[in-house]
Design an enzyme around this catalytic site. Sequence first.
Site, PDB file in Angstrom:
ATOM      1  N   LYS A   1     -22.470  27.220  -8.255  1.00 19.46           N
ATOM      2  CA  LYS A   1     -21.472  26.862  -7.245  1.00 19.46           C
ATOM      3  C   LYS A   1     -21.211  25.349  -7.277  1.00 19.46           C
ATOM      4  CE  LYS A   1     -22.492  30.340  -3.679  1.00 19.46           C
ATOM      5  NZ  LYS A   1     -21.178  31.019  -3.696  1.00 19.46           N
TER       6      LYS A   1
ATOM      7  N   ARG B   1     -23.923  41.813  -3.925  1.00 18.38           N
ATOM      8  CA  ARG B   1     -23.592  43.232  -4.137  1.00 18.38           C
ATOM      9  C   ARG B   1     -24.521  43.872  -5.152  1.00 18.38           C
ATOM     10  NH1 ARG B   1     -17.662  41.680  -6.201  1.00 18.38           N
ATOM     11  NH2 ARG B   1     -18.062  40.045  -4.680  1.00 18.38           N
TER      12      ARG B   1
HETATM   13  N1  BES Z   1     -22.813  34.183  -0.665  1.00 18.76           N
HETATM   14  C1  BES Z   1     -21.544  34.175  -1.268  1.00 18.76           C
HETATM   15  C2  BES Z   1     -20.410  34.440  -0.272  1.00 18.76           C
HETATM   16  C3  BES Z   1     -20.183  33.421   0.795  1.00 18.76           C
HETATM   17  C4  BES Z   1     -19.192  32.484   0.636  1.00 18.76           C
HETATM   18  C5  BES Z   1     -20.922  33.420   1.948  1.00 18.76           C
HETATM   19  C6  BES Z   1     -18.982  31.543   1.622  1.00 18.76           C
HETATM   20  C7  BES Z   1     -20.704  32.491   2.928  1.00 18.76           C
HETATM   21  C8  BES Z   1     -19.721  31.546   2.775  1.00 18.76           C
HETATM   22  C9  BES Z   1     -21.465  35.222  -2.371  1.00 18.76           C
HETATM   23  O1  BES Z   1     -22.648  35.496  -3.017  1.00 18.76           O
HETATM   24  C10 BES Z   1     -20.531  34.696  -3.406  1.00 18.76           C
HETATM   25  O2  BES Z   1     -20.842  33.724  -4.011  1.00 18.76           O
HETATM   26  N2  BES Z   1     -19.407  35.375  -3.583  1.00 18.76           N
HETATM   27  C11 BES Z   1     -18.428  34.964  -4.526  1.00 18.76           C
HETATM   28  C12 BES Z   1     -17.979  36.172  -5.295  1.00 18.76           C
HETATM   29  C13 BES Z   1     -17.071  35.833  -6.447  1.00 18.76           C
HETATM   30  C14 BES Z   1     -17.848  35.185  -7.549  1.00 18.76           C
HETATM   31  C15 BES Z   1     -16.419  37.111  -6.902  1.00 18.76           C
HETATM   32  C16 BES Z   1     -17.255  34.354  -3.755  1.00 18.76           C
HETATM   33  O3  BES Z   1     -16.894  34.911  -2.717  1.00 18.76           O
HETATM   34  O4  BES Z   1     -16.772  33.315  -4.164  1.00 18.76           O
HETATM   35 MN    MN Z   2     -22.994  34.157  -4.634  1.00 20.24          MN
END
Ligand code: BES
Ligand code: MN
Length: 491
Positions: A272, A346
């Site tokens: 990230k 997921r």
């Molecule tokens: N934990 C994150 C989602 C999240 C984002 C929670 C912001 C709280 C605040 C999740 O694991 C994630 O990183 N999701 C990605 C999925 C993407 C790579 C398809 C996302 O939402 O960017």
């Molecule tokens: Mn994630």
Amino acid sequence: MLVKIEQKSILDIEADVIIVNLFEGVKYPGGVTGIVDKKFNNVISDFVINKEKFEGKFGDIYKLPILESGKKIYIAGLGDQEKFNYTKIRDLTAKIVRNTDGSAKKVVSILHGAGIAGLCPRRCAQMITEGAISGTYSFDKYKSQKTKTQIEEFIIAEIDGQKYEKALKGVNDGIIVARAVNNARDLINESSQYLYPETLAKYAEENSGVKTTVYNKEEIKKMGMNAFLAVGQGSVHEPKFIHMEYKPQNPIKKIAIVGKGITFDAGGLDLKPPASMLTMRDDMSGAAAVICTMKAISELKPDIEVHGIIAACENMPSGSAYKPGDVITAKTGRTIEIDNTDAEGRVTLADALAYAEDLQVDEIIDIATLTGACMVALGTVASGIMGNDDTEIKKFIAAAEKAGERFWQLPMFEEYGETLKSDIADTKNTGGRMGGASAAGIFLSSFIKNTPWIHLDIAGTAFLEKADSEGIKGATAIGVRSLIKYISELN
Ligand code: BES
Ligand code: MN
Ligand code: ZN
């Protein structure tokens, strides 16, 4: 802080602060506020309302010193009577508690809402209790200067016998719910430096209030949870699988609540960017909600068998981390091609949901900080809800509404699954940004055969940068109140 209710006149309870209220535009207060006004020579109507022009706007608090006694009367604005509701009672009480003068140790309050507004005394009392305890919350364990309120006792005064009896139940429930909420906030706010799978599991063992079994890596492997293991394999912290069980004598229903338990989400090799990673210690908000709900359930004792399930691990980049392009066989036998290591929640839930279904429960609810897409869609105002059973979804939304939390149903049209098609496996874990919350829902649904299932996406509501209507910043513990309410209503 101790919250309790006494069957007395508000004027007969010793306190440093007396809290009364006023609907917007009222010139001559009635009810308990009227009694207090008369007792102090019409000071509220003549001085506060008439001279000082206090209008009773929602959330405004007028602090009136009673000269001879050193006590204070707080007149709290309830706003427009038409727009008044239970959630406002909680928000207002939290605000009053946060804004009470430092020296006040004992506070007595009117039972807001149960007077002219005609609301249910039990629910009003529960909301005041939750607001009072929530209003004391702050995560200050790492601050030298503590910010916690000095209030030791918060007493609700209700002289009417029938209202008192009902309100007493509300206070008792409110204490259980509010403690669960504040404990979940503490867990979520805790740094991932201290809170990792092992310490989360230890917390559950010591604080869930129910039988708790923790499985280690070897045992998880034996149970075939390779998807879960893949996500955790890049971390120095060993993954833990947590199963909590509340089993009453003759349950009328069996359910499982499954919480996403990523104790830190760096994104894995699909790392990230800094701004997105900053608050990712909150990625176990679902798990915290499940543990603290179990504790509340153990105290409320409904005739519902409840299983709390958490696949806890850390999503880190490293030489041993799972990689884009890896193909993993999940517990159900379904194979997953990893398209993006940051869509890890997921992947862990795939196995946790399969484990829940093997318990042969009547219903499964998962709660997860799952997608940034859900946050984009609904902001911090509402959480997303999906599932395979519209009736149960509607029931959940209604229970949540009563508990003062908002959920909004997102679609699960088949087409959202198109992007998940893989050339080499049964599914990919992600297929792009568009419709991301729904695609994640479709992914999860493919790991459940036929059990009624609800999925709660709390990515946008779990952790706030700006204080909400209760004055809460950081972890909100969203979901705890709804889960407790929903399970209680199954009874
Ligand atoms: N934990 C994150 C989602 C999240 C984002 C929670 C912001 C709280 C605040 C999740 O694991 C994630 O990183 N999701 C990605 C999925 C993407 C790579 C398809 C996302 O939402 O960017
Ligand atoms: Mn994630
Ligand atoms: Zn995540």
